[in-house]
Design a protein around this motif. Structure first.
Motif, PDB file in Angstrom:
ATOM      1  N   LEU A  49      14.554  77.196  16.712  1.00 35.48           N
ATOM      2  CA  LEU A  49      13.465  77.145  15.884  1.00 35.48           C
ATOM      3  C   LEU A  49      13.496  77.039  14.210  1.00 35.48           C
ATOM      4  CD1 LEU A  49      10.541  79.220  16.658  1.00 35.48           C
ATOM      5  CD2 LEU A  49      10.961  77.231  17.378  1.00 35.48           C
ATOM      6  N   GLY A  50      14.877  77.647  13.574  1.00 37.45           N
ATOM      7  CA  GLY A  50      14.957  77.170  12.495  1.00 37.45           C
ATOM      8  C   GLY A  50      16.666  76.305  11.910  1.00 37.45           C
ATOM      9  N   MET A  51      16.269  75.595  11.797  1.00 39.39           N
ATOM     10  CA  MET A  51      17.394  74.584  11.817  1.00 39.39           C
ATOM     11  C   MET A  51      17.739  73.901  10.390  1.00 39.39           C
ATOM     12  SD  MET A  51      18.816  73.802  15.052  1.00 39.39           S
ATOM     13  CE  MET A  51      17.103  72.817  15.886  1.00 39.39           C
ATOM     14  N   PRO A  52      19.095  73.677  10.010  1.00 38.35           N
ATOM     15  CA  PRO A  52      18.273  73.032   8.009  1.00 38.35           C
ATOM     16  C   PRO A  52      17.679  71.851   8.511  1.00 38.35           C
ATOM     17  CG  PRO A  52      21.002  74.001   8.475  1.00 38.35           C
ATOM     18  CD  PRO A  52      19.760  74.482   9.649  1.00 38.35           C
ATOM     19  N   GLY A  53      16.913  71.022   7.906  1.00 40.23           N
ATOM     20  CA  GLY A  53      17.011  69.612   7.830  1.00 40.23           C
ATOM     21  C   GLY A  53      16.436  69.788   8.600  1.00 40.23           C
ATOM     22  N   MET A  54      15.298  70.511   9.540  1.00 40.25           N
ATOM     23  CA  MET A  54      13.850  69.584  10.838  1.00 40.25           C
ATOM     24  C   MET A  54      13.994  71.318  10.663  1.00 40.25           C
ATOM     25  SD  MET A  54      16.886  69.923  13.867  1.00 40.25           S
ATOM     26  CE  MET A  54      15.675  69.875  15.057  1.00 40.25           C
ATOM     27  N   ASP A  55      13.152  71.042  12.267  1.00 40.17           N
ATOM     28  CA  ASP A  55      11.655  72.626  12.437  1.00 40.17           C
ATOM     29  C   ASP A  55      11.589  72.536  14.123  1.00 40.17           C
ATOM     30  OD1 ASP A  55       9.460  73.726  13.664  1.00 40.17           O
ATOM     31  OD2 ASP A  55       8.600  72.891  11.791  1.00 40.17           O
ATOM     32  N   GLY A  56      11.967  73.030  14.930  1.00 42.56           N
ATOM     33  CA  GLY A  56      12.056  73.337  16.343  1.00 42.56           C
ATOM     34  C   GLY A  56      10.468  73.412  16.655  1.00 42.56           C
ATOM     35  N   VAL A  57       9.275  73.186  15.863  1.00 41.05           N
ATOM     36  CA  VAL A  57       7.869  72.827  16.196  1.00 41.05           C
ATOM     37  C   VAL A  57       8.603  71.299  16.576  1.00 41.05           C
ATOM     38  CG1 VAL A  57       5.894  72.646  15.691  1.00 41.05           C
ATOM     39  CG2 VAL A  57       7.133  74.988  15.294  1.00 41.05           C
ATOM     40  N   GLU A  58       8.460  70.574  15.394  1.00 40.49           N
ATOM     41  CA  GLU A  58       8.988  69.173  15.594  1.00 40.49           C
ATOM     42  C   GLU A  58       9.539  68.291  16.865  1.00 40.49           C
ATOM     43  OE1 GLU A  58      10.819  67.337  12.607  1.00 40.49           O
ATOM     44  OE2 GLU A  58       9.542  68.236  10.751  1.00 40.49           O
ATOM     45  N   LEU A  59      10.835  69.325  17.626  1.00 37.48           N
ATOM     46  CA  LEU A  59      11.213  69.416  18.693  1.00 37.48           C
ATOM     47  C   LEU A  59       9.927  69.926  19.626  1.00 37.48           C
ATOM     48  CD1 LEU A  59      15.176  70.873  18.304  1.00 37.48           C
ATOM     49  CD2 LEU A  59      14.038  68.291  18.119  1.00 37.48           C
ATOM     50  N   LEU A  60       9.839  70.030  19.886  1.00 35.91           N
ATOM     51  CA  LEU A  60       8.740  70.967  20.963  1.00 35.91           C
ATOM     52  C   LEU A  60       7.889  69.522  21.042  1.00 35.91           C
ATOM     53  CD1 LEU A  60       7.136  74.766  20.207  1.00 35.91           C
ATOM     54  CD2 LEU A  60       9.453  73.460  21.926  1.00 35.91           C
ATOM     55  N   ARG A  61       7.420  69.343  19.606  1.00 34.59           N
ATOM     56  CA  ARG A  61       6.345  67.971  19.923  1.00 34.59           C
ATOM     57  C   ARG A  61       6.821  66.261  20.202  1.00 34.59           C
ATOM     58  NH1 ARG A  61       3.926  70.485  14.698  1.00 34.59           N
ATOM     59  NH2 ARG A  61       1.332  70.658  15.500  1.00 34.59           N
ATOM     60  N   PHE A  62       7.905  66.125  19.989  1.00 33.60           N
ATOM     61  CA  PHE A  62       9.365  65.546  20.898  1.00 33.60           C
ATOM     62  C   PHE A  62       9.363  64.923  22.213  1.00 33.60           C
ATOM     63  CE2 PHE A  62      13.652  64.204  22.197  1.00 33.60           C
ATOM     64  CZ  PHE A  62      13.761  63.356  21.762  1.00 33.60           C
ATOM     65  N   LEU A  63       9.585  66.919  22.746  1.00 33.47           N
ATOM     66  CA  LEU A  63       9.528  67.107  23.920  1.00 33.47           C
ATOM     67  C   LEU A  63       8.265  66.600  24.659  1.00 33.47           C
ATOM     68  CD1 LEU A  63      12.007  70.327  24.436  1.00 33.47           C
ATOM     69  CD2 LEU A  63      12.793  68.042  24.750  1.00 33.47           C
ATOM     70  N   ALA A  64       7.073  66.450  24.116  1.00 35.50           N
ATOM     71  CA  ALA A  64       5.632  66.420  24.705  1.00 35.50           C
ATOM     72  C   ALA A  64       5.722  65.390  25.072  1.00 35.50           C
ATOM     73  CB  ALA A  64       5.047  67.516  23.689  1.00 35.50           C
ATOM     74  N   ASP A  65       6.201  64.006  23.552  1.00 34.37           N
ATOM     75  CA  ASP A  65       6.042  63.009  23.750  1.00 34.37           C
ATOM     76  C   ASP A  65       6.974  62.055  24.493  1.00 34.37           C
ATOM     77  OD1 ASP A  65       4.180  63.428  21.485  1.00 34.37           O
ATOM     78  OD2 ASP A  65       5.469  62.322  20.364  1.00 34.37           O
ATOM     79  N   GLN A  66       8.106  63.296  25.129  1.00 32.35           N
ATOM     80  CA  GLN A  66       8.834  62.500  26.027  1.00 32.35           C
ATOM     81  C   GLN A  66       8.167  63.425  27.577  1.00 32.35           C
ATOM     82  OE1 GLN A  66      11.661  60.144  25.654  1.00 32.35           O
ATOM     83  NE2 GLN A  66      10.867  60.511  23.326  1.00 32.35           N
ATOM     84  N   ASP A  67       7.089  63.321  27.845  1.00 30.57           N
ATOM     85  CA  ASP A  67       6.729  63.744  28.956  1.00 30.57           C
ATOM     86  C   ASP A  67       7.944  65.210  29.494  1.00 30.57           C
ATOM     87  OD1 ASP A  67       4.391  63.081  28.681  1.00 30.57           O
ATOM     88  OD2 ASP A  67       4.765  61.027  29.180  1.00 30.57           O
ATOM     89  N   TYR A  68       8.340  65.567  28.761  1.00 28.56           N
ATOM     90  CA  TYR A  68       9.458  66.674  29.136  1.00 28.56           C
ATOM     91  C   TYR A  68       8.739  67.477  30.388  1.00 28.56           C
ATOM     92  CZ  TYR A  68      13.638  69.274  29.504  1.00 28.56           C
ATOM     93  OH  TYR A  68      14.699  69.487  30.414  1.00 28.56           O
ATOM     94  N   SER A  69       9.116  67.881  31.499  1.00 27.23           N
ATOM     95  CA  SER A  69       8.597  69.225  32.077  1.00 27.23           C
ATOM     96  C   SER A  69       9.219  69.887  32.710  1.00 27.23           C
ATOM     97  CB  SER A  69       7.989  68.214  33.773  1.00 27.23           C
ATOM     98  OG  SER A  69       8.860  68.149  34.113  1.00 27.23           O
ATOM     99  N   ALA A  70      10.739  69.999  32.606  1.00 32.04           N
ATOM    100  CA  ALA A  70      11.704  71.177  32.594  1.00 32.04           C
ATOM    101  C   ALA A  70      11.544  72.158  31.468  1.00 32.04           C
ATOM    102  CB  ALA A  70      13.272  70.910  32.317  1.00 32.04           C
ATOM    103  N   PRO A  71      11.537  73.152  31.860  1.00 31.61           N
ATOM    104  CA  PRO A  71      11.432  74.475  31.178  1.00 31.61           C
ATOM    105  C   PRO A  71      12.511  74.101  30.363  1.00 31.61           C
ATOM    106  CG  PRO A  71      12.813  75.077  33.252  1.00 31.61           C
ATOM    107  CD  PRO A  71      12.422  74.000  32.817  1.00 31.61           C
ATOM    108  N   VAL A  72      11.561  74.759  28.721  1.00 33.73           N
ATOM    109  CA  VAL A  72      11.846  74.984  27.124  1.00 33.73           C
ATOM    110  C   VAL A  72      12.220  76.311  27.128  1.00 33.73           C
ATOM    111  CG1 VAL A  72      11.508  74.089  25.453  1.00 33.73           C
ATOM    112  CG2 VAL A  72      11.023  72.690  26.879  1.00 33.73           C
ATOM    113  N   LEU A  73      13.260  76.299  26.775  1.00 38.68           N
ATOM    114  CA  LEU A  73      13.707  78.209  26.339  1.00 38.68           C
ATOM    115  C   LEU A  73      13.840  77.984  24.647  1.00 38.68           C
ATOM    116  CD1 LEU A  73      14.962  80.982  26.224  1.00 38.68           C
ATOM    117  CD2 LEU A  73      17.240  80.078  27.551  1.00 38.68           C
ATOM    118  N   ILE A  74      13.285  79.031  23.830  1.00 36.25           N
ATOM    119  CA  ILE A  74      13.146  79.501  22.424  1.00 36.25           C
ATOM    120  C   ILE A  74      14.056  80.433  22.169  1.00 36.25           C
ATOM    121  CG2 ILE A  74      12.084  79.867  20.663  1.00 36.25           C
ATOM    122  CD1 ILE A  74       9.369  78.390  21.510  1.00 36.25           C
TER     123      ILE A  74
END
Length: 123
Positions: A49-74
């Motif tokens: 979730l926490g990386m320099p210059g980006m936010d894991g929540v943004e990646l969650l939104r990206f994956l949702a926008d891509q209609d990703y249905s496989a598992p996502v592990l935090i």
């Protein structure tokens, strides 16, 4: 596919993933992750979730926008409440959330989680 800005931890996660039958691809940066994801949709995503210059929540939104249905592990070192909030957000976005796994990660716990996820992917 996993994204983590800590090379030692990324290698550790990749090694555990290999032991569980995955072929891990590591990305340390948001742009690389997105490009790799679009080029070759992975059977699973593990993210910090926490990386320099980006936010894991943004990646969650990206994956949702891509209609990703496989598992996502935090996999993250954030407080348990933050992890649970991110997990619930991912579910609300329609993602197939797994975990979360707290850092520091114990190899046995990680392998148990990955083996359980791998079993759900076998068709």
């Amino acid at each position: 596919m996993l994204i983590d800005d800590e090379p030692a931890l990324a290698d550790f996660l990749a090694s555990a993933a290999r032991e569980c039958g995955f072929e891990p691809h590591i990305s340390e940066h948001d742009e690389d992750f997105r490009a790799q994801f679009v080029a070759d949709r992975p059977e699973m995503v593990a993210l910090d979730l926490g990386m320099p210059g980006m936010d894991g929540v943004e990646l969650l939104r990206f994956l949702a926008d891509q209609d990703y249905s496989a598992p996502v592990l935090i996999v993250s070192g954030f407080d348990r409440r933050v992890l649970e909030s991110a997990f619930r957000l991912g579910e609300a976005l329609g993602l197939n959330m797994a975990g979360p796994v707290e850092k520091p990660v114990r190899l046995e716990d990680l392998e148990t989680t990955l083996n359980e996820l791998k079993a759900t992917l076998v068709q």
